[in-house]
Design a protein around this motif. Structure first.
Motif, PDB file in Angstrom:
ATOM      1  N   ASP A 160      16.927  11.784 -56.342  1.00  0.00           N
ATOM      2  CA  ASP A 160      16.598  12.310 -55.007  1.00  0.00           C
ATOM      3  C   ASP A 160      17.108  13.748 -54.941  1.00  0.00           C
ATOM      4  N   CYS A 161      16.314  14.664 -54.413  1.00  0.00           N
ATOM      5  CA  CYS A 161      16.871  16.014 -54.186  1.00  0.00           C
ATOM      6  C   CYS A 161      16.065  16.723 -53.095  1.00  0.00           C
ATOM      7  N   HIS A 162      16.547  17.845 -52.680  1.00  0.00           N
ATOM      8  CA  HIS A 162      15.960  18.584 -51.536  1.00  0.00           C
ATOM      9  C   HIS A 162      14.669  19.282 -51.991  1.00  0.00           C
TER      10      HIS A 162
ATOM     11  N   ASP B 262      14.137  23.859 -57.544  1.00  0.00           N
ATOM     12  CA  ASP B 262      12.887  24.273 -58.179  1.00  0.00           C
ATOM     13  C   ASP B 262      12.449  23.228 -59.211  1.00  0.00           C
ATOM     14  N   PHE B 263      11.182  23.363 -59.685  1.00  0.00           N
ATOM     15  CA  PHE B 263      10.581  22.298 -60.504  1.00  0.00           C
ATOM     16  C   PHE B 263      11.444  21.990 -61.732  1.00  0.00           C
ATOM     17  N   ALA B 264      12.003  23.084 -62.326  1.00  0.00           N
ATOM     18  CA  ALA B 264      12.749  22.868 -63.584  1.00  0.00           C
ATOM     19  C   ALA B 264      13.956  21.966 -63.343  1.00  0.00           C
ATOM     20  N   ASN B 265      14.397  21.918 -62.086  1.00  0.00           N
ATOM     21  CA  ASN B 265      15.613  21.161 -61.803  1.00  0.00           C
ATOM     22  C   ASN B 265      15.354  19.792 -61.202  1.00  0.00           C
ATOM     23  N   ARG B 266      14.079  19.395 -61.162  1.00  0.00           N
ATOM     24  CA  ARG B 266      13.749  18.122 -60.492  1.00  0.00           C
ATOM     25  C   ARG B 266      13.634  16.978 -61.500  1.00  0.00           C
ATOM     26  N   SER B 267      13.971  15.784 -61.058  1.00  0.00           N
ATOM     27  CA  SER B 267      13.600  14.539 -61.757  1.00  0.00           C
ATOM     28  C   SER B 267      12.726  13.799 -60.767  1.00  0.00           C
ATOM     29  N   ASP B 268      11.454  14.199 -60.741  1.00  0.00           N
ATOM     30  CA  ASP B 268      10.535  13.758 -59.689  1.00  0.00           C
ATOM     31  C   ASP B 268       9.864  12.445 -60.093  1.00  0.00           C
ATOM     32  N   ALA B 269      10.373  11.322 -59.559  1.00  0.00           N
ATOM     33  CA  ALA B 269       9.850  10.002 -59.965  1.00  0.00           C
ATOM     34  C   ALA B 269       8.409   9.820 -59.511  1.00  0.00           C
TER      35      ALA B 269
ATOM     36  N   THR C 209       9.774  13.208 -46.125  1.00  0.00           N
ATOM     37  CA  THR C 209       8.935  14.357 -46.487  1.00  0.00           C
ATOM     38  C   THR C 209       9.717  15.381 -47.297  1.00  0.00           C
ATOM     39  N   ASN C 210      10.980  15.561 -46.948  1.00  0.00           N
ATOM     40  CA  ASN C 210      11.709  16.665 -47.608  1.00  0.00           C
ATOM     41  C   ASN C 210      12.770  16.170 -48.584  1.00  0.00           C
ATOM     42  N   THR C 211      12.479  14.971 -49.203  1.00  0.00           N
ATOM     43  CA  THR C 211      13.330  14.540 -50.322  1.00  0.00           C
ATOM     44  C   THR C 211      12.442  14.152 -51.505  1.00  0.00           C
ATOM     45  N   VAL C 212      12.616  14.790 -52.632  1.00  0.00           N
ATOM     46  CA  VAL C 212      11.870  14.414 -53.847  1.00  0.00           C
ATOM     47  C   VAL C 212      12.268  12.981 -54.200  1.00  0.00           C
ATOM     48  N   PRO C 213      11.275  12.055 -54.315  1.00  0.00           N
ATOM     49  CA  PRO C 213      11.636  10.650 -54.528  1.00  0.00           C
ATOM     50  C   PRO C 213      12.331  10.434 -55.869  1.00  0.00           C
ATOM     51  N   GLY C 214      13.432   9.716 -55.815  1.00  0.00           N
ATOM     52  CA  GLY C 214      14.201   9.425 -57.036  1.00  0.00           C
ATOM     53  C   GLY C 214      13.802   8.107 -57.658  1.00  0.00           C
TER      54      GLY C 214
END
Ligand code: HGY
Ligand code: MN
Ligand code: MN
Ligand code: MN
Length: 436
Positions: free
Chosen positions: A234-236, A241-248, A282-287
């Motif tokens: 989960d992240c903001h 930025d994309f490089a730092n996401r683990s977007d499930a 809406t504003n949390t990238v799903p983990g």
């Protein structure tokens, strides 16, 4: 040998089918063209009411009714009979937004057969059978009750199944609650039947496309159901930025798209019908994302080939490695983990040749010289209780067309004539088989 068999009553069958649709009708649907939508989930109160109707009706037709520990309900008509009787069965439960014929037609056709035998005073013992959770929509293993009866699924495992999507009730609790946790042991030895025939709508377009009236089903394609869990972080959404996401979610989307592409290459089918994610903001990238994967294909090895390739590729997608053309402009991200759980496998099966012959001869009897142009042999795309009964007793199925090949949809439709054709061939086949 031509056996003069009595005729089923089309109007009475049609009435029975639509009478049972009062239970679980429109629970999830508003008015208008969708109001025919069925939502009679396995072991729900509406399922209980349709089962009670089945029990009362068959008892009134001089049957003694037995319910086993999986809720399989056998209505056995008393009569002279050597050896275990031939059975006509199917299921009463529906999809969450299902149609009025899937399963219900086969059970009502079994009841119509008993009505005709009663009217014609045919002193013969026949069971009709109503199975439970064939759909696998409420509890995660489809055709589970026939699977236990056939010794393919342990009773304990089936009893402890909890509702899809994390519901707490177990199958055993729900069987108890609706009064269908029977005392009869749920296995073949406790309720031996001699052979099993199932009438069902095709649920696909092939019969209608060729204006064929009866499908002589020779087997069922293999299928495997899985639950895939993708874990990221989960992240903001505004500061990461994309490089730092683990977007499930993005990772799961790529997997689902890839499963469709790869299934096409393997001449198989793939589908995701359930998808849940967390946390859901809406504003949390799903983990975390969990999705179902239903893959199907003619033969076992082709399907396993697809599955093994998907396992390799999902691992690569989770680690942002290139897989076919999925990674052009893809995110590099920090990657995710992926976990597979196999929920329900079913190998490809071939039905019994004597049963298939009985169906073939019964269709000939019904259509006479035209039978060549009105029937075809086929393999079932859908799973059925007959998949499991065929592990134990000679089994085969009869298909009738459904409008536009649509099923698992409130617009599912099978005409009165097609329902009656199917019921006639079912009854003829059962009577023929007994005379073999
Ligand atoms: O999944 C199937 O094929 C069936 O509808 N249970
Ligand atoms: Mn069905
Ligand atoms: Mn179905
Ligand atoms: Mn079925």
């Amino acid at each position: 040998s031509c056996i003069q068999t009595p005729k089923v009553n089309q109007d009475r069958l049609w009435k029975d089918i639509h009478y049972t649709c009062q239970w679980g009708k429109g629970e999830r649907w508003g008015k208008g063209e969708n109001e025919t939508g069925m939502s009679r989930l396995s072991l729900s109160d509406s399922d209980r009411m349709s089962r009670d109707w089945f029990v009362e009706t068959t008892k009134s037709l001089n049957c003694n009714v037995q319910v086993d520990a999986m809720g399989n309900t056998f209505a056995v008509r008393k009569g002279r009979q050597q050896g275990p009787p031939t059975c006509a069965g199917s299921h009463l439960d529906t999809q969450p937004t299902g149609g009025r014929y899937d399963g219900i037609l086969g059970v009502c056709a079994g009841v119509e057969m008993l009505r005709v035998l009663q009217e014609e005073n045919i002193d013969h013992e026949y069971p009709t059978l109503s199975n439970i959770n064939e759909e696998g929509a409420r509890f995660p293993i489809s055709m589970v009750s026939s699977g236990v009866w056939a010794g393919q699924i342990p009773l304990e495992k089936a009893h402890n199944l909890q509702e899809v999507g994390g519901g707490k009730q177990t199958m055993r609790q729900e069987l108890q609650r609706i009064g269908y946790l029977g005392t009869l042991e749920a296995n073949y030895e406790a309720m031996p039947i001699g052979a099993h025939f199932e009438l069902h709508i095709e649920q696909g377009p092939r019969l209608e496309a060729r204006n064929h009236k009866i499908g002589i089903v020779q087997g069922v394609q293999a299928y495997r159901w899985h639950t895939i869990t993708v874990k990221g972080r989960d992240c903001h959404t505004g500061t990461t930025d994309f490089a730092n996401r683990s977007d499930a979610m993005l990772t799961a989307a790529k997997m689902i798209l890839h499963s469709h592409r790869l299934a096409t290459k393997h001449a198989c089918l793939a589908s995701t019908g359930i998808l849940t994610l967390s946390p859901g903001s809406t504003n949390t990238v799903p983990g975390t994302v969990r999705f179902s994967l239903d893959i199907r294909g003619g033969e076992d090895d082709r399907l396993m080939g697809l599955e093994n390739q998907l396992k390799t590729d999902f691992h690569k997608i989770a680690h942002n490695e290139a897989v076919d053309d999925l990674n052009e402009g893809g995110t590099i991200g920090r990657g995710c983990t992926v976990e597979w759980v196999l929920d329900a496998p079913s190998k490809a099966i071939k039905f019994d040749k004597d049963c298939i012959q009985c169906v073939q001869d019964s269709a000939k009897e019904l259509f006479g010289d035209e039978h060549e142009s009105l029937t075809q042999t086929m393999i079932s795309g859908a799973g059925h209780d007959s998949v499991f009964t065929s592990h134990r007793v000679p089994t085969s199925m009869i298909f009738v067309p459904c409008k536009d090949g649509v099923s698992h949809n409130p617009m599912e439709y099978c005409s009165p004539e097609d329902c009656a054709n199917g019921a006639q061939v079912l009854m003829n086949a059962v009577l023929r088989y007994d005379k073999l």
